[in-house]
Motif scaffolding. Structure first.
Motif, PDB file in Angstrom:
ATOM      1  N   ASN A 110      -6.255  10.470   7.178  1.00  0.00           N
ATOM      2  CA  ASN A 110      -7.269   9.638   7.816  1.00  0.00           C
ATOM      3  C   ASN A 110      -6.991   9.669   9.318  1.00  0.00           C
ATOM      4  OD1 ASN A 110      -9.144   7.663   8.418  1.00  0.00           O
ATOM      5  ND2 ASN A 110      -8.595   6.402   6.660  1.00  0.00           N
ATOM      6  N   LEU A 111      -7.635  10.594  10.030  1.00  0.00           N
ATOM      7  CA  LEU A 111      -7.288  10.907  11.407  1.00  0.00           C
ATOM      8  C   LEU A 111      -7.551   9.769  12.389  1.00  0.00           C
ATOM      9  CD1 LEU A 111      -8.604  14.574  11.453  1.00  0.00           C
ATOM     10  CD2 LEU A 111      -6.310  13.758  10.923  1.00  0.00           C
ATOM     11  N   ILE A 112      -8.537   8.909  12.104  1.00  0.00           N
ATOM     12  CA  ILE A 112      -8.817   7.801  13.023  1.00  0.00           C
ATOM     13  C   ILE A 112      -8.773   6.448  12.320  1.00  0.00           C
ATOM     14  CG2 ILE A 112     -10.102   9.211  14.670  1.00  0.00           C
ATOM     15  CD1 ILE A 112     -12.687   8.035  13.511  1.00  0.00           C
ATOM     16  N   GLY A 113      -8.146   6.403  11.166  1.00  0.00           N
ATOM     17  CA  GLY A 113      -7.928   5.134  10.481  1.00  0.00           C
ATOM     18  C   GLY A 113      -9.175   4.477   9.927  1.00  0.00           C
ATOM     19  N   LEU A 114     -10.127   5.273   9.430  1.00  0.00           N
ATOM     20  CA  LEU A 114     -11.340   4.700   8.858  1.00  0.00           C
ATOM     21  C   LEU A 114     -10.998   3.921   7.591  1.00  0.00           C
ATOM     22  CD1 LEU A 114     -13.872   7.639   9.241  1.00  0.00           C
ATOM     23  CD2 LEU A 114     -13.813   5.517  10.544  1.00  0.00           C
ATOM     24  N   LYS A 115     -11.413   2.672   7.547  1.00  0.00           N
ATOM     25  CA  LYS A 115     -11.144   1.798   6.408  1.00  0.00           C
ATOM     26  C   LYS A 115     -12.451   1.488   5.699  1.00  0.00           C
ATOM     27  CE  LYS A 115      -9.007  -2.609   5.289  1.00  0.00           C
ATOM     28  NZ  LYS A 115      -8.320  -3.786   5.826  1.00  0.00           N
ATOM     29  N   GLY A 116     -12.420   1.468   4.365  1.00  0.00           N
ATOM     30  CA  GLY A 116     -13.593   1.077   3.597  1.00  0.00           C
ATOM     31  C   GLY A 116     -14.606   2.180   3.362  1.00  0.00           C
TER      32      GLY A 116
END
Length: 131
Positions: free
Chosen positions: A54-60
């Motif tokens: 998850n390269l930019i920390g996308l959550k959900g």
């Protein structure tokens, strides 16, 4: 607080005229989350290891992983679907064990799609012959 971008606002002008309202949406999820799918089998049982970066920390982000089984003449013999949601961690690994391989299966393809009305593919399929 995180160092990752979690939200943004896009504005767009064409020849000095604001056209932002005509833009429906833009997403680059397939560039922000990289999947590594590994498919193995023993007897009539398959195992899929799904590791994502998850390269930019996308959550959900809601995703669907499909395991599609094919027999003679590329006829589908079965399909298994798993839903999962990203946690925002840099790396996430999920292992799906004991997936039943249908009788007369010659090949299995595994891939991940975005779980929404757009049905956007997030990976190329990983295919393995079943002997």
């Amino acid at each position: 607080s995180s160092d990752y971008v979690s939200d943004y606002l896009m504005t767009l002008n064409v020849n000095g005229v604001p056209v932002t309202d005509s833009v429906i949406s833009t997403k680059a999820i397939s560039e922000s989350i990289k999947f590594n799918l590994d498919l193995s089998y023993e007897g009539n049982s398959a195992k899929i290891t799904n590791t994502l970066n998850n390269l930019i920390g996308l959550k959900g982000v809601e995703c669907e992983m499909y395991a599609v089984f094919y027999g003679e003449d590329d006829r589908m013999t079965g399909m298994t679907k798993y839903k999962f949601t990203t946690t925002g961690e840099d790396e996430e690994t999920t292992i799906y064990n004991d997936i039943t391989i249908p009788d007369n299966t010659k090949m299995c393809s595994v891939f991940v799609w975005l779980d929404n009305e757009l049905n956007i593919p997030l990976t190329k399929s990983v295919t393995k012959n079943i002997e």
